[in-house]
Motif scaffolding. Structure first.
Motif, PDB file in Angstrom:
ATOM      1  N   UNK A 154      -0.365  -5.371  38.499  1.00 26.45           N
ATOM      2  CA  UNK A 154      -1.656  -4.539  38.565  1.00 26.45           C
ATOM      3  C   UNK A 154      -1.539  -3.122  37.825  1.00 26.45           C
ATOM      4  N   UNK A 155      -0.455  -2.420  38.082  1.00 26.74           N
ATOM      5  CA  UNK A 155      -0.284  -1.240  37.549  1.00 26.74           C
ATOM      6  C   UNK A 155       0.043  -1.547  36.037  1.00 26.74           C
ATOM      7  N   UNK A 156       0.741  -2.405  35.658  1.00 28.82           N
ATOM      8  CA  UNK A 156       0.960  -2.710  34.341  1.00 28.82           C
ATOM      9  C   UNK A 156      -0.559  -3.063  33.647  1.00 28.82           C
ATOM     10  N   UNK A 157      -1.428  -3.707  34.213  1.00 25.42           N
ATOM     11  CA  UNK A 157      -2.725  -3.908  33.597  1.00 25.42           C
ATOM     12  C   UNK A 157      -3.661  -2.923  33.686  1.00 25.42           C
ATOM     13  N   UNK A 158      -3.675  -2.075  34.565  1.00 21.77           N
ATOM     14  CA  UNK A 158      -4.687  -1.106  34.873  1.00 21.77           C
ATOM     15  C   UNK A 158      -4.162   0.357  34.282  1.00 21.77           C
ATOM     16  N   UNK A 159      -3.026   0.446  34.072  1.00 22.23           N
ATOM     17  CA  UNK A 159      -2.537   1.789  33.728  1.00 22.23           C
ATOM     18  C   UNK A 159      -1.731   1.725  32.348  1.00 22.23           C
ATOM     19  N   UNK A 160      -1.001   0.829  32.117  1.00 20.44           N
ATOM     20  CA  UNK A 160       0.035   0.689  30.986  1.00 20.44           C
ATOM     21  C   UNK A 160      -0.456  -0.259  29.908  1.00 20.44           C
ATOM     22  N   UNK A 161      -1.558  -1.099  30.101  1.00 23.18           N
ATOM     23  CA  UNK A 161      -2.074  -2.081  29.069  1.00 23.18           C
ATOM     24  C   UNK A 161      -3.082  -1.203  28.280  1.00 23.18           C
ATOM     25  N   UNK A 162      -2.744  -1.352  26.938  1.00 21.79           N
ATOM     26  CA  UNK A 162      -3.636  -0.320  26.084  1.00 21.79           C
ATOM     27  C   UNK A 162      -4.706  -1.266  25.249  1.00 21.79           C
ATOM     28  N   UNK A 163      -5.047  -2.449  25.596  1.00 22.68           N
ATOM     29  CA  UNK A 163      -5.956  -3.447  25.055  1.00 22.68           C
ATOM     30  C   UNK A 163      -6.599  -4.253  26.231  1.00 22.68           C
ATOM     31  N   UNK A 164      -7.867  -4.720  25.929  1.00 18.03           N
ATOM     32  CA  UNK A 164      -8.532  -5.492  26.785  1.00 18.03           C
ATOM     33  C   UNK A 164      -9.693  -6.308  26.165  1.00 18.03           C
ATOM     34  N   UNK A 165     -10.643  -6.716  27.112  1.00 24.20           N
ATOM     35  CA  UNK A 165     -11.897  -7.415  26.741  1.00 24.20           C
ATOM     36  C   UNK A 165     -12.982  -6.734  27.332  1.00 24.20           C
ATOM     37  N   UNK A 166     -14.043  -6.608  26.654  1.00 24.01           N
ATOM     38  CA  UNK A 166     -15.380  -6.184  27.427  1.00 24.01           C
ATOM     39  C   UNK A 166     -16.320  -7.304  27.217  1.00 24.01           C
ATOM     40  N   UNK A 167     -16.957  -7.691  28.127  1.00 22.08           N
ATOM     41  CA  UNK A 167     -17.792  -8.835  28.243  1.00 22.08           C
ATOM     42  C   UNK A 167     -19.470  -8.317  28.146  1.00 22.08           C
ATOM     43  N   UNK A 168     -20.072  -9.109  27.096  1.00 21.57           N
ATOM     44  CA  UNK A 168     -21.421  -8.880  26.576  1.00 21.57           C
ATOM     45  C   UNK A 168     -22.164  -9.986  26.648  1.00 21.57           C
ATOM     46  N   UNK A 169     -23.562  -9.886  26.248  1.00 21.27           N
ATOM     47  CA  UNK A 169     -24.241 -11.201  26.099  1.00 21.27           C
ATOM     48  C   UNK A 169     -25.055 -11.421  27.392  1.00 21.27           C
ATOM     49  N   UNK A 170     -25.072 -12.749  27.626  1.00 22.04           N
ATOM     50  CA  UNK A 170     -25.782 -13.020  29.085  1.00 22.04           C
ATOM     51  C   UNK A 170     -24.775 -13.798  29.771  1.00 22.04           C
ATOM     52  N   UNK A 171     -25.212 -14.504  31.082  1.00 23.97           N
ATOM     53  CA  UNK A 171     -24.470 -15.291  31.908  1.00 23.97           C
ATOM     54  C   UNK A 171     -24.395 -16.450  31.500  1.00 23.97           C
ATOM     55  N   UNK A 180      -9.502  -1.860  21.911  1.00 24.16           N
ATOM     56  CA  UNK A 180      -8.084  -1.185  22.137  1.00 24.16           C
ATOM     57  C   UNK A 180      -8.389   0.201  22.847  1.00 24.16           C
ATOM     58  N   UNK A 181      -7.721   0.290  23.929  1.00 18.63           N
ATOM     59  CA  UNK A 181      -8.102   1.631  24.734  1.00 18.63           C
ATOM     60  C   UNK A 181      -7.264   2.821  23.910  1.00 18.63           C
ATOM     61  N   UNK A 182      -6.117   2.408  23.282  1.00 20.34           N
ATOM     62  CA  UNK A 182      -5.349   3.418  22.467  1.00 20.34           C
ATOM     63  C   UNK A 182      -4.703   4.565  23.057  1.00 20.34           C
ATOM     64  N   UNK A 183      -4.417   4.498  24.443  1.00 24.36           N
ATOM     65  CA  UNK A 183      -4.034   5.661  25.146  1.00 24.36           C
ATOM     66  C   UNK A 183      -2.585   6.175  24.710  1.00 24.36           C
ATOM     67  N   UNK A 184      -1.960   5.051  23.845  1.00 22.02           N
ATOM     68  CA  UNK A 184      -0.378   5.624  23.272  1.00 22.02           C
ATOM     69  C   UNK A 184      -0.673   6.246  21.889  1.00 22.02           C
ATOM     70  N   UNK A 185      -2.011   6.005  21.441  1.00 17.19           N
ATOM     71  CA  UNK A 185      -1.979   6.680  19.977  1.00 17.19           C
ATOM     72  C   UNK A 185      -1.483   8.350  20.047  1.00 17.19           C
ATOM     73  N   UNK A 186      -1.497   8.691  18.695  1.00 18.60           N
ATOM     74  CA  UNK A 186      -0.944  10.084  18.563  1.00 18.60           C
ATOM     75  C   UNK A 186      -2.127  11.048  18.925  1.00 18.60           C
ATOM     76  N   UNK A 187      -1.741  11.870  19.874  1.00 16.80           N
ATOM     77  CA  UNK A 187      -2.513  12.950  20.095  1.00 16.80           C
ATOM     78  C   UNK A 187      -3.625  12.587  21.316  1.00 16.80           C
ATOM     79  N   UNK A 188      -3.808  11.344  21.667  1.00 19.78           N
ATOM     80  CA  UNK A 188      -4.963  10.876  22.525  1.00 19.78           C
ATOM     81  C   UNK A 188      -4.663  11.464  23.883  1.00 19.78           C
ATOM     82  N   UNK A 189      -3.460  11.392  24.440  1.00 19.52           N
ATOM     83  CA  UNK A 189      -3.335  12.140  25.795  1.00 19.52           C
ATOM     84  C   UNK A 189      -3.749  13.758  25.934  1.00 19.52           C
ATOM     85  N   UNK A 190      -3.224  14.413  24.914  1.00 17.30           N
ATOM     86  CA  UNK A 190      -3.719  15.771  24.625  1.00 17.30           C
ATOM     87  C   UNK A 190      -5.253  16.061  24.593  1.00 17.30           C
TER      88      UNK A 190
END
Length: 678
Positions: A154-171, A180-190
């Motif tokens: 879960x730490x790998x998924x909810x901290x280290x993973x830098x991509x995922x899925x968002x769900x839209x539409x209807x049930x 792409x969450x992009x937390x590893x991209x240049x300058x993003x942490x700063x």
């Protein structure tokens, strides 16, 4: 004998960041997690360091706050205060002398950008040195940290993973949107740290703000407000008007880095524009970067109960057209985040996932933000618990009262206890890009009674029943096919009037006027069921400028001509876009720093030529996004090779989008790949 002279101090950025699991995070400074020691090397010339004669004192500075740490030659670090311990002395005749010092931060340290100093005191002199800066984050690997998460997966998924899925539409027709969450991209942490520094709390009282930053509850409320720009120099401006000529259509964003970079590069001016999934995805990036486990949540049929009576009123005309009356609404979907943390401010038992919603809907303590609301408190209906539990509870539990009206008079009423919060979901942890149903974490299953309709305020068994049935999942470019199913529950024949209406709608508000209607009379025999098929042509619904999240409100009103009893059935659904296909050559042997080839394929399903812009992105795979202009004839297939060189190991995602200029839609596709070490 020579005097002890400091030559340099090595912060061991690579080694420390690997140990602190911050490797990959791009920052101008060393990046560390609190509650965990880090080591530095002190190189000096001259005589050996003598702990009886010499004294080394580190001190850290965070704004107006500072802490001194005299170096101890033995002992263990204190869990409650900053400390420094001399680890060992390694004589090296070729490189002078080296001391290894281990510095320790408490698990309750404030998140922020610190400056590290060293004072060297000998009998002959006192000299101070500025060693550099380090960024201190929360530590979900540390049991003493209030964001500690037990599971490594879960730490790998909810901290280290830098991509995922968002769900839209209807049930009934869920769309998986790659992000792409992009937390590893240049300058993003700063840039994420800037959200804390520019917050109204920091501007008003920097000392108090820095002290409070030890708490993820406090941090999460600050970030929830700073992701929107309603009250501050926040990141995103919301826009649900459908007019985006002075900014970016929210549906165009595919990752957080572009949003956060735009904010930073424009001197922290609001980025135009976002909608709920963009607000939530950007907040997920910021929270993961700060070390707080976070996941993105979708609530299908999310109630916005403005008068806080736990009831959403919806009004229909006797012809089946949904009316824009009242301020309450049910969003087809709404996206927020959950973050994992302890809640010492509550009476125990409410640690764990907390709802946080940066989309500006309602104020919380005078600011547009929401949460953290403990999911367990929502489930247990503990509506007095801070923060904003009643608002979240209503989003997933409100009743819907549907009324058929004419000239201000209510002709019939139904009560729907099932629609709101019909499905609450997130991405399932792990490499498989699948949905996880978490509805039961918010709601207790209840036995629902059949809906009862009334024209005089009294409930009675329905003489006529009606329902709607979609015959296939709606897809852009195809006709919409559905059945109206009518049942006569009485042992006598009936003459009925049938009114069917289809309206375009945005996901967060009531629909516009009808774009298609059907009205006719029919006879039905005693205890008979009649099925009537209808079809709406693609050209008919496309003429109404449906955008990416194609949503239709379909409703039918059946009127018993003799008794004037009316019954209503309604269905709201999205129309899916065709998908792009991505295939990776040798996908099971993708090696870091080695060129690979992916192929994006798409066949134009429309009977007209289409033009658009193809964009391919991939954090850790592509240095820059790939863009190209395309024109496709009817039924023509495109194949475009994309060359990339992976620069990070682990699971990564390629995401392609094709924004069609003629059809007002965005087509998407994604492919995950595991990058192996050389």
């Amino acid at each position: 004998m020579d005097e002890l002279k400091l030559r340099n101090v090595h912060l061991q950025q690579v080694q420390n960041q690997i140990r602190h699991r911050t490797d990959g995070l791009s920052s101008s400074s060393l990046v560390l997690r609190r509650g965990q020691p880090f080591t530095i090397l002190i190189n000096y010339d001259g005589r050996p360091f003598d702990p009886l004669k010499d004294k080394l004192v580190f001190w850290i500075v965070l704004g107006p706050l500072s802490v001194e740490m005299p170096v101890s030659v033995s002992g263990n670090p204190s869990p409650s205060q900053w400390s420094a311990i001399l680890e060992r002395r390694v004589p090296d005749p070729n490189a002078g002398r080296t001391q290894t010092v281990s510095l320790f931060s408490p698990a309750s340290s404030s998140v922020g950008v610190y400056t590290l100093h060293l004072r060297v005191e000998t009998r002959g002199s006192i000299k101070t040195h500025v060693l550099g800066q380090f960024t201190l984050l929360c530590n979900p690997w540390c049991q003493a940290d209030s964001v500690f998460l037990q599971s490594e997966d879960l730490r790998d998924e909810y901290i280290r993973n830098d991509f995922g899925l968002l769900f839209k539409g209807s049930p009934g027709n869920i769309e998986s949107r790659p992000w792409s969450f992009d937390q590893y991209e240049k300058g993003i942490l700063d840039t994420c740290m800037k959200l804390l520094q520019l917050s109204p709390q920091s501007q008003a009282d920097v000392r108090k703000d820095l002290l409070n930053r030890s708490s993820p509850v406090y941090i999460s409320r600050v970030i929830s407000a700073m992701v929107n720009c309603q009250d501050d120099k926040g990141v995103l401006m919301g826009n649900w008007s459908g007019k985006y000529s002075d900014g970016v259509n929210p549906s165009t964003w595919s990752g957080s880095a572009d949003v956060l970079r735009t904010w930073a590069e424009t001197q922290f001016s609001p980025v135009r524009y976002g909608q709920c999934w963009v607000f939530a995805a950007v907040m997920c990036t910021v929270m993961r970067a700060l070390g707080i486990p976070t996941r993105v949540i979708t609530n299908f049929n999310s109630a916005h109960d403005t008068n806080k009576n736990m009831v959403i009123e919806e009004y229909y005309s006797e012809k089946g057209e949904k009316l824009s009356i009242g301020r309450d609404s049910v969003w087809n979907f709404h996206v927020w985040v959950e973050s994992w943390m302890k809640r010492p401010d509550l009476d125990g038992g409410y640690d764990g996932w907390q709802v946080l919603d940066p989309t500006p809907q309602e104020m919380s303590a005078g600011t547009y933000r929401c949460g953290p609301a403990a999911v367990k408190a929502v489930h247990e209906q503990k509506v007095n618990a801070p923060y904003d539990v009643p608002f979240v509870y209503a989003e997933v539990n409100a009743d819907v009262h549907r009324m058929i009206i004419r000239d201000g008079k209510i002709l019939a009423t139904s009560v729907d206890k099932d629609t709101v919060g019909a499905l609450i979901c997130t991405k399932r942890p792990g490499p498989a890009m699948l949905m996880q149903d978490i509805t039961s974490e918010y709601k207790t299953e209840m036995v629902r009674k059949p809906f009862m309709f009334s024209s005089d305020g009294k409930s009675f068994p329905q003489g006529v029943g009606v329902s709607l049935q979609l015959l296939k999942a709606p897809v852009v470019g195809e006709n919409l096919s559905f059945n109206v199913i009518i049942t006569n529950n009485m042992a006598i024949p009936k003459l009925l009037r049938k009114h069917v209406s289809a309206q375009n709608k945005e996901y967060n508000r009531n629909p516009t006027g009808s774009f298609w209607e059907a009205h006719d009379d029919l006879k039905i025999g005693p205890c008979e069921t009649v099925t009537v098929k209808h079809e709406i042509s693609f050209n008919k619904y496309m003429l109404n400028e449906a955008m990416e999240d194609y949503l239709v409100n379909l409703a039918v009103v059946i009127e018993d001509v003799k008794s004037q009893e009316r019954v209503l059935a309604s269905e709201e659904f999205n129309i899916s876009s065709p998908a792009l296909n991505i295939q990776i050559q040798n996908e099971y042997s993708v090696i870091i720093n080695t060129q690979q080839v992916a192929t994006v394929t798409f066949t134009n399903p429309f009977n007209v030529a289409v033009s658009g812009d193809l964009v391919v992105v991939g954090s850790g795979l592509l240095e820059e996004k790939v863009q190209m202009r395309l024109t496709l004839q009817p039924r023509e297939t495109m194949r475009r090779p994309i060359r990339f060189i992976p620069r990070m190991t682990g699971a990564k995602m390629l995401h392609a989008s094709l924004e069609l200029t003629d059809q007002s839609t965005v087509l998407r596709g994604f492919k995950t790949v595991t990058v192996q070490a050389a």
